[in-house]
Structure formats: structure tokens, C-alpha cells
Motif scaffolding. Structure first.
Motif, PDB file in Angstrom:
ATOM      1  N   GLY A  44       0.811  -1.215   0.000  1.00 60.27           N
ATOM      2  CA  GLY A  44       0.000   0.000   0.000  1.00 60.27           C
ATOM      3  C   GLY A  44       0.844   1.265   0.000  1.00 60.27           C
ATOM      4  O   GLY A  44       2.067   1.219  -0.082  1.00 60.27           O
ATOM      5  N   GLN A  45       0.146   2.391   0.047  1.00 60.11           N
ATOM      6  CA  GLN A  45       0.834   3.686   0.104  1.00 60.11           C
ATOM      7  C   GLN A  45       0.879   4.163   1.554  1.00 60.11           C
ATOM      8  O   GLN A  45      -0.101   4.034   2.276  1.00 60.11           O
ATOM      9  N   HIS A  46       2.031   4.727   1.900  1.00 60.24           N
ATOM     10  CA  HIS A  46       2.253   5.131   3.290  1.00 60.24           C
ATOM     11  C   HIS A  46       2.294   6.651   3.434  1.00 60.24           C
ATOM     12  O   HIS A  46       2.955   7.332   2.656  1.00 60.24           O
ATOM     13  N   PHE A  47       1.595   7.148   4.467  1.00 57.15           N
ATOM     14  CA  PHE A  47       1.519   8.600   4.677  1.00 57.15           C
ATOM     15  C   PHE A  47       1.687   8.961   6.140  1.00 57.15           C
ATOM     16  O   PHE A  47       1.224   8.234   7.020  1.00 57.15           O
ATOM     17  N   TYR A  48       2.343  10.076   6.397  1.00 65.39           N
ATOM     18  CA  TYR A  48       2.273  10.692   7.720  1.00 65.39           C
ATOM     19  C   TYR A  48       2.063  12.182   7.524  1.00 65.39           C
ATOM     20  O   TYR A  48       2.943  12.898   7.064  1.00 65.39           O
ATOM     21  N   GLN A  49       0.863  12.633   7.819  1.00 69.83           N
ATOM     22  CA  GLN A  49       0.506  14.038   7.634  1.00 69.83           C
ATOM     23  C   GLN A  49       0.428  14.690   9.004  1.00 69.83           C
ATOM     24  O   GLN A  49      -0.400  14.316   9.830  1.00 69.83           O
ATOM     25  N   LYS A  50       1.318  15.652   9.239  1.00 74.46           N
ATOM     26  CA  LYS A  50       1.373  16.302  10.552  1.00 74.46           C
ATOM     27  C   LYS A  50       0.998  17.770  10.411  1.00 74.46           C
ATOM     28  O   LYS A  50       1.541  18.465   9.561  1.00 74.46           O
ATOM     29  N   VAL A  51       0.074  18.227  11.245  1.00 75.39           N
ATOM     30  CA  VAL A  51      -0.325  19.636  11.207  1.00 75.39           C
ATOM     31  C   VAL A  51       0.160  20.293  12.496  1.00 75.39           C
ATOM     32  O   VAL A  51      -0.124  19.813  13.591  1.00 75.39           O
ATOM     33  N   ARG A  52       0.908  21.378  12.358  1.00 75.52           N
ATOM     34  CA  ARG A  52       1.507  22.010  13.535  1.00 75.52           C
ATOM     35  C   ARG A  52       1.583  23.516  13.349  1.00 75.52           C
ATOM     36  O   ARG A  52       1.337  24.026  12.265  1.00 75.52           O
ATOM     37  N   ASP A  53       1.963  24.210  14.425  1.00 81.89           N
ATOM     38  CA  ASP A  53       1.955  25.672  14.391  1.00 81.89           C
ATOM     39  C   ASP A  53       3.093  26.265  13.580  1.00 81.89           C
ATOM     40  O   ASP A  53       3.041  27.421  13.184  1.00 81.89           O
ATOM     41  N   ARG A  54       4.177  25.511  13.363  1.00 84.23           N
ATOM     42  CA  ARG A  54       5.181  25.961  12.401  1.00 84.23           C
ATOM     43  C   ARG A  54       5.578  24.755  11.555  1.00 84.23           C
ATOM     44  O   ARG A  54       5.312  23.610  11.923  1.00 84.23           O
ATOM     45  N   ALA A  55       6.262  25.014  10.441  1.00 78.91           N
ATOM     46  CA  ALA A  55       6.434  23.966   9.433  1.00 78.91           C
ATOM     47  C   ALA A  55       7.362  22.841   9.870  1.00 78.91           C
ATOM     48  O   ALA A  55       7.354  21.764   9.299  1.00 78.91           O
ATOM     49  N   SER A  56       8.182  23.095  10.889  1.00 78.10           N
ATOM     50  CA  SER A  56       9.133  22.078  11.338  1.00 78.10           C
ATOM     51  C   SER A  56       9.426  22.313  12.815  1.00 78.10           C
ATOM     52  O   SER A  56       9.233  23.415  13.329  1.00 78.10           O
ATOM     53  N   TYR A  57       9.910  21.253  13.520  1.00 79.92           N
ATOM     54  CA  TYR A  57      10.386  21.405  14.892  1.00 79.92           C
ATOM     55  C   TYR A  57       9.289  21.894  15.823  1.00 79.92           C
ATOM     56  O   TYR A  57       9.463  22.831  16.582  1.00 79.92           O
ATOM     57  N   ALA A  58       8.112  21.275  15.704  1.00 77.20           N
ATOM     58  CA  ALA A  58       7.014  21.563  16.627  1.00 77.20           C
ATOM     59  C   ALA A  58       6.198  20.289  16.787  1.00 77.20           C
ATOM     60  O   ALA A  58       6.146  19.471  15.870  1.00 77.20           O
ATOM     61  N   PHE A  59       5.574  20.138  17.940  1.00 76.92           N
ATOM     62  CA  PHE A  59       4.722  18.975  18.158  1.00 76.92           C
ATOM     63  C   PHE A  59       3.440  19.115  17.343  1.00 76.92           C
ATOM     64  O   PHE A  59       3.047  20.219  16.964  1.00 76.92           O
ATOM     65  N   ALA A  60       2.791  17.988  17.110  1.00 80.59           N
ATOM     66  CA  ALA A  60       1.585  17.973  16.289  1.00 80.59           C
ATOM     67  C   ALA A  60       0.416  18.614  17.024  1.00 80.59           C
ATOM     68  O   ALA A  60       0.220  18.383  18.213  1.00 80.59           O
ATOM     69  N   LEU A  61      -0.369  19.400  16.286  1.00 83.69           N
ATOM     70  CA  LEU A  61      -1.712  19.719  16.775  1.00 83.69           C
ATOM     71  C   LEU A  61      -2.567  18.479  16.521  1.00 83.69           C
ATOM     72  O   LEU A  61      -3.226  17.955  17.410  1.00 83.69           O
ATOM     73  N   VAL A 117     -14.745   8.155   8.321  1.00 86.61           N
ATOM     74  CA  VAL A 117     -13.730   7.679   9.267  1.00 86.61           C
ATOM     75  C   VAL A 117     -13.798   8.509  10.550  1.00 86.61           C
ATOM     76  O   VAL A 117     -13.839   7.968  11.662  1.00 86.61           O
ATOM     77  N   ALA A 118     -13.817   9.833  10.381  1.00 85.12           N
ATOM     78  CA  ALA A 118     -13.776  10.723  11.542  1.00 85.12           C
ATOM     79  C   ALA A 118     -15.008  10.532  12.430  1.00 85.12           C
ATOM     80  O   ALA A 118     -14.908  10.558  13.660  1.00 85.12           O
ATOM     81  N   GLN A 119     -16.178  10.320  11.783  1.00 85.34           N
ATOM     82  CA  GLN A 119     -17.396  10.111  12.580  1.00 85.34           C
ATOM     83  C   GLN A 119     -17.216   8.948  13.545  1.00 85.34           C
ATOM     84  O   GLN A 119     -17.673   8.983  14.682  1.00 85.34           O
ATOM     85  N   ILE A 122     -11.001  18.286  15.597  1.00 85.03           N
ATOM     86  CA  ILE A 122     -11.744  17.227  14.910  1.00 85.03           C
ATOM     87  C   ILE A 122     -11.890  17.547  13.413  1.00 85.03           C
ATOM     88  O   ILE A 122     -11.503  16.738  12.575  1.00 85.03           O
ATOM     89  N   PRO A 123     -12.389  18.756  13.046  1.00 83.12           N
ATOM     90  CA  PRO A 123     -12.372  19.069  11.605  1.00 83.12           C
ATOM     91  C   PRO A 123     -10.963  19.116  11.019  1.00 83.12           C
ATOM     92  O   PRO A 123     -10.761  18.747   9.859  1.00 83.12           O
ATOM     93  N   LEU A 124      -9.988  19.540  11.810  1.00 82.86           N
ATOM     94  CA  LEU A 124      -8.613  19.603  11.298  1.00 82.86           C
ATOM     95  C   LEU A 124      -8.093  18.197  10.979  1.00 82.86           C
ATOM     96  O   LEU A 124      -7.496  17.966   9.910  1.00 82.86           O
ATOM     97  N   ALA A 125      -8.350  17.257  11.875  1.00 83.89           N
ATOM     98  CA  ALA A 125      -7.917  15.877  11.642  1.00 83.89           C
ATOM     99  C   ALA A 125      -8.661  15.291  10.449  1.00 83.89           C
ATOM    100  O   ALA A 125      -8.092  14.549   9.640  1.00 83.89           O
ATOM    101  N   THR A 126      -9.937  15.630  10.316  1.00 81.87           N
ATOM    102  CA  THR A 126     -10.734  15.125   9.196  1.00 81.87           C
ATOM    103  C   THR A 126     -10.166  15.635   7.881  1.00 81.87           C
ATOM    104  O   THR A 126     -10.015  14.871   6.910  1.00 81.87           O
ATOM    105  N   ARG A 127      -9.823  16.919   7.851  1.00 82.28           N
ATOM    106  CA  ARG A 127      -9.271  17.477   6.609  1.00 82.28           C
ATOM    107  C   ARG A 127      -7.876  16.932   6.311  1.00 82.28           C
ATOM    108  O   ARG A 127      -7.515  16.717   5.160  1.00 82.28           O
TER     109      ARG A 127
END
Ligand SMILES: Cc1cc2nc3c(=O)[nH]c(=O)nc-3n(C[C@H](O)[C@H](O)[C@H](O)COP(=O)(O)OP(=O)(O)OC[C@H]3O[C@@H](n4cnc5c(N)ncnc54)[C@H](O)[C@@H]3O)c2cc1C
Ligand code: SF4
Ligand code: FES
Ligand code: FES
Lengths: 211, 319
Positions: free
Chosen positions: B224-241, B282-284, B300-305
Motif C-alpha cells: 500500500g501507500q504510506h503517509f504521515y501528515q502532521k499539522v503544527r503551528d510551524r512547518a518544522s520542529y514543533a509537536f503535532a496539533l 472515518v472521523a465520525q 476534529i475538523p482539522l484531523a478530518t481534513r
């Protein structure tokens, strides 16, 4: 600074005598009298090779590698910014890899080879990265600079060795010396003066000579 | 920092035995989390057992066709391993998205798994915190909770598990291999490794006192295809929201774990099953029992998006 074994014996006895007195004066809970807490010294001998020179030290176990360099070896080029791994000012190269010296104990580095900013080059004979930082104005106040330079030298090495990064599109390919790769890899070094774009220019210059 | 004695263990079972029998003893891996907390006297071990000489720094094939990652393999080495990059991309990606180059050079696989929460009140010794000081109360409930958990939390604690690597381990169904003080070994499924806070938020995971992690076993590759999508307050060197670790197959089925939302990597079987129906479905299911605060409802909407973007990438024709 080299502490001889005689000096070590004295300080070791001193520690034991002090802890003995503490036991006599205060009621120490049973836990603290365990085999290790009271009997073992809270100082230990540590041997480090820093910038090619061997140092035999006796240190409080709590001493970080950063404080060892600055306070015990008087190599004050390496800077303390946050002391918590958040800024990169304390970056040094240990056994060929950059680390934050503030989040490492000296006793973890028995026998290790450490390179600091003082070991990369000297004012008369600058390391190419040091020269490039001067040429491109890669600093303003200069506080973050030793860490930036140690990191920058390691980053080029990591790219050369094919260590992958977060911004790499294809994980199975070798990374290149691109602007975006270098920016991502330098994210552990914060510059309060915002010299980032000049730091990138300095790195690109050195990388270009190599490539 | 409180004073402590230090020694280097010479075998895994010996390390386990020392920590089990010495009050106040702790293992020391890279030290990048433990030392940070010791400086603030949030952790106050009186004896450190450094495990760096235990020779647990190899990545080997298992008989089942997977990989066994030694507990001491650094984050850099693990994410650079060719087999990991080829067959377990989600793991390489998750590690690369965490911390900084300097920290990844020092951080160990076991230490990464065991990193403690980044709840701001856990880090502030002046504030009540049930995780740091059981029974003192939770400052985050009714306080500043933007980064904290939206699901699986309790009335005692709403902290998140902050790590990235473990999200990938969860999607891959890794097993945490340990040795106890009496020399017995076990393999703990990653799903059961981290706990929810419940009434005992001071306990992060199911390890017993003195139980040493020796390695992590990965089952054979999933494809399969592998992904890790991380959303954080800056583009690098920050923990995930929020973050999304996912493996998605050609037919749209797959697995997904959400980071930054709970006290453990958040993967729900019913949510996995809904992957072919899209991110909303999935999110529901993943967040059916969510109890967000006003400050972190956005997760929750952020994780869904974030998941929707992963699904879109999976569907996009490969360049
Ligand atoms: C500024 C900063 C930013 C960061 N950003 C991120 C991020 O974005 N994402 C992320 O995932 N992480 C991040 N981290 C956390 C980092 O990943 C961890 O500090 C690191 O992975 C811990 O590994 P270590 O080996 O240094 O652990 P240590 O500090 O040595 O140990 C951590 C804990 O594990 C225990 N332990 C260690 N080894 C074993 C073993 N073999 N068996 C049993 N117990 C053991 C120790 O007793 C201790 O309790 C960040 C850290 C800092 C300082
Ligand atoms: S959320 Fe948990 S870690 Fe944070 S203050 Fe409350 S009890 Fe402490
Ligand atoms: S002083 Fe070490 S990272 Fe800031
Ligand atoms: S030059 Fe001033 S902090 Fe970087």
C-alpha cells in the motif's frame, strides 16, 4: 584541565565524609540509605576527547556536556540558549553526529570525541563554513552562530550520506543540496536575529564547492 | 536538578534487575526527554541506569518476514534504514516529522515511545497536575487546552501522548518486546501499550517497574501507500496539533491512526473499516465519543481534513 588521581581520591573522600555527616545530622529516610544512594559517590571520572585533546575529568553526575565544555574546559564558544533542547545554540558534533549538548550528561559520553566551534577552525585558519558565514553575513548578534555552524557542517554531511528528511518527495531517493532540504534540516537551530536567509546562502556556497 | 548516582548496565536482564530493586532508579536512553524533565524536577530519579552499552542497536529481519528494531536504534538510523524506507514508509515519515536533526541523532526508539506529555501544566511545577502530582487536580480542565486531548480523556486528565513515531507503530501493529527483572520476556501489542488516563493519569503505559524495552517487532510489510501528515503551528520542529498516520491500499481500504488527539495513538477498528467511504465517515467513527473543550474543538475538523488530504494523495495518479 586534567585532574590527577590524587585529587580524585581527595574529592571522593570529601564527598563520602560530607554524606556521612548528613546522615548523622538528619534522619534520612530508609530509601535514601539504599545501596546506591548513600554509598556511591555523586561524582564520576569521565574521559572526553575534545577537539583532539584528551581530558580526564571528575564531574558531578548532573553536569551536562554543555556545562562541561563551558565551565570545566572553558570552551565558551558553545552557547547556552534554552538549556532544554529547543534552540540549538548548544549544538556540538559527537562522534561525527550533531547533538544538543544541553540534553546530554557528560557521563553518557565516556570516551567520546567531541568537536566544538573551536575545533572546526581557528581565526587564522577558518573552516570553510566559518568563512562562508563571514562572507555572507550569516549572523547579527552571533549568539546562535556556533550552534548554527556546527549544525550546518553536519547537515551537509548528512545530505552527503543520504540521511532522508521530512521534505523529501521520494523516500527511496538520495536527498540533494537544495534550499528546501537545508532549511528543513536546520530547523533545530533558532536565530533570534533572523539571519536565516544569509545562513542558507553560506551553506549553499559551501555545498556548491563540494558538489 | 536533584543529585543522582549513575551506572551503565551490561546486560538487559541486569538493567531490569537493578531498576526493579533500586528505589528511585530509572533507565536512561538518549536522555533528551528524561534530562529535560529532571532539570525542572518533574522527574527526580536518584539513580540512573544508562542502557547505551546493551548492544540493542541493530535492525534485523524476523522469521515472520518483518523487522526487529533494537530499543537503542536512534531515530535517525531507523528512519534512514533502507528496509524501513522501502517497506514501512509511514514509520520513516513519522520519525522525520518529529523533533530536530540534533534530537533525532540522540533519541532512541524506546525513549521515543516513552516520551511524556507536553501538557503545559505538566511542565509547570507551580500548577496542579494529576499526572505530575496525583490528586493535586488538573489545571488544563477549564484552563488552556488548545493542544490537549479531544477523545479518550477523563475527568482527571486531558493530556495527549505527543509522539509521532508511535502513530506509525500503531498503524503497523508493532509489538513492544521487553525483559523483566526476573529475566522473563514478553511482547506487548502496541495497541495495549499506552494507557488512557482514567483515574490514574500518572501511569502512561503498561510497563512494570524495572521492565526494560529491548526492541520493537514489526510484522511483515503491508504494502500500500504510506503517509504521515502532521499539522503544527510551524512547518518544522514543533509537536503535532493533529497528525494522521495511514497505510492505504489500491482498493481504498487501509489503516489510520490519529496523533495529537488522545492519551495514546488513536486507532479505531470501525474507523479503519470506513476508509473507502472517505474522511468524514472515518472521523465520525474515530471521534464518536469525543469530548473536546472549547479551545480544542477545532482538532476534529482539522484531523478530518488532514485525512481527506491523505486520501486525495492516495488517489492521485503517481507522478
Ligand atoms: C524541543 C523538542 C522537540 C521535540 N519535538 C518532538 C516532535 O515533534 N515529535 C516527537 O515525537 N518527539 C519530539 N520530541 C521528543 C523526542 O522525540 C524525545 O525526547 C525522544 O524521542 C526521547 O528519546 P530518548 O532516548 O532521549 O529518551 P530518554 O529521555 O532517555 O528516556 C525517556 C523515558 O524512557 C525511559 N527509557 C529509555 N529507554 C528505555 C528502555 N530501553 N526501556 C524502558 N524504559 C526506557 C526513560 O527512563 C525515560 O522515562 C522533542 C523533544 C524536544 C526536546
Ligand atoms: S491534562 Fe493531565 S497532564 Fe495536563 S494538567 Fe491535567 S492532569 Fe496534568
Ligand atoms: S541550549 Fe541546548 S538547545 Fe537550547
Ligand atoms: S545571530 Fe543573533 S540569534 Fe542568531
Amino acid at each position: 584541565m586534567v585532574s590527577g588521581s590524587a585529587e580524585f581520591e581527595i574529592s571522593r573522600r570529601g564527598v563520602l565524609a560530607c554524606s556521612g555527616a548528613a546522615v548523622a545530622l538528619t534522619a534520612v529516610p530508609a530509601e535514601a540509605q539504599g545501596p546506591t544512594a548513600a554509598a556511591a559517590p555523586a561524582t564520576l571520572p569521565v574521559t572526553l576527547t575534545v577537539n583532539g585533546t584528551r581530558h580526564d575529568l571528575t564531574l558531578d553526575t548532573r553536569t551536562t556536556l554543555l556545562d562541561t565544555l563551558r565551565e570545566h574546559l572553558h570552551l565558551t564558544g558553545t552557547k547556552k540558549g534554552c538549556d532544554h533542547g529547543q534552540c540549538g545554540a548548544c549544538t556540538v558534533i559527537v562522534n561525527g553526529e550533531r547533538i544538543n549538548s544541553c540534553l546530554s550528561l557528560a557521563v553518557q559520553h565516556q570516551g567520546d570525541k567531541v568537536t566544538t566551534i573551536e575545533g572546526l577552525g581557528t581565526p587564522d585558519k577558518l573552516h570553510p563554513m566559518q568563512a562562508a558565514f563571514v562572507k555572507h553575513d550569516g549572523f547579527q548578534c552571533g549568539y546562535c552562530t556556533p550552534g548554527q555552524i556546527c549544525s550546518a557542517v553536519s547537515v551537509l554531511d548528512e545530505i552527503r550520506r543520504g540521511i532522508p528528511s521530512h521534505v523529501q518527495a521520494d523516500l527511496t531517493e538520495k536527498p540533494g543540496f537544495t534550499n528546501i532540504e537545508m532549511r528543513e534540516r536546520m530547523s533545530g537551530n533558532i536565530c533570534r536575529c533572523g539571519a536565516y536567509s544569509n545562513i542558507l546562502d553560506a551553506m549553499s556556497d559551501v555545498a556548491g564547492e563540494r558538489a | 536538578m536533584k543529585s543522582f548516582t549513575y551506572e551503565r548496565a551490561t546486560s538487559p536482564a541486569q538493567a531490569a534487575a537493578i531498576v526493579a530493586r533500586t528505589p528511585g532508579a530509572k533507565f536512561l536512553g538518549g536522555g533528551t526527554n528524561l534530562l529535560d524533565l529532571m532539570k525542572l524536577e518533574i522527574e527526580t530519579p536518584t539513580h540512573l541506569v544508562d542502557v547505551q552499552d546493551l548492544k540493542l542497536d541493530r535492525i534485523e529481519k524476523t522469521r515472520e518476514g518483518g523487522l526487529r528494531i533494537g530499543a537503542l536504534v536512534t531515530n535517525t538510523a531507523l528512519s534512514a534504514d533502507e528496509r524501513v524506507r522501502r517497506d514501512y514508509g509511514v514509520l520513516a515519515r513519522a520519525i522525520q516529522a518529529g523533533a530536530s536533526g540534533q534530537l533525532r541523532n540522540k533519541a532512541t526508539t524506546a525513549g521515543n515511545l516513552l516520551q511524556r506529555t507536553r501538557c503545559p501544566y505538566f511542565y509547570d511545577p507551580n500548577m496542579p497536575c494529576n499526572k505530575r502530582k496525583p490528586g493535586s487536580g488538573c489545571s488544563a480542565i477549564g484552563g488552556y487546552s488548545r493542544q490537549l486531548a479531544v477523545v479518550g480523556s477523563s475527568d482527571k486528565c486531558i493530556a495527549t501522548y505527543p509522539g509521532d513515531m508511535a502513530q506509525a507503530m500503531r498503524v503497523l501493529d508493532a509489538a513492544v518486546e521487553t525483559v523483566k527483572a526476573d529475566g522473563t520476556t514478553r511482547a506487548i501489542p502496541i495497541a495495549d501499550f499506552h494507557r488512557l488516563p482514567g483515574d490514574r493519569p500518572e501511569i502512561d503505559n503498561v510497563l512494570e517497574r524495572g521492565e526494560l524495552i529491548t526492541g520493537i517487532a514489526l510484522p511483515k510489510p503491508l504494502g500500500g501507500q504510506h503517509f504521515y501528515q502532521k499539522v503544527r503551528d510551524r512547518a518544522s520542529y514543533a509537536f503535532a496539533l493533529v497528525s494522521v498516520a495511514a497505510v492505504i491500499q489500491k482498493d481504498g481500504s487501509g489503516r489510520v491512526s490519529f496523533g495529537g488527539v488522545a492519551h495514546k495513538p488513536w486507532r479505531v477498528a470501525a474507523a479503519d473499516a470506513a476508509l473507502p467511504q472517505g474522511a468524514q465517515a472515518v472521523a465520525q467513527r474515530a471521534f464518536a465519543e469525543a469530548r473536546p473543550t472549547e479551545d480544542n474543538r477545532f482538532k476534529i475538523p482539522l484531523a478530518t481534513r488532514a485525512l481527506a488530504s491523505v486520501i486525495a494523495q492516495a488517489k492521485a495518479p503517481r507522478a
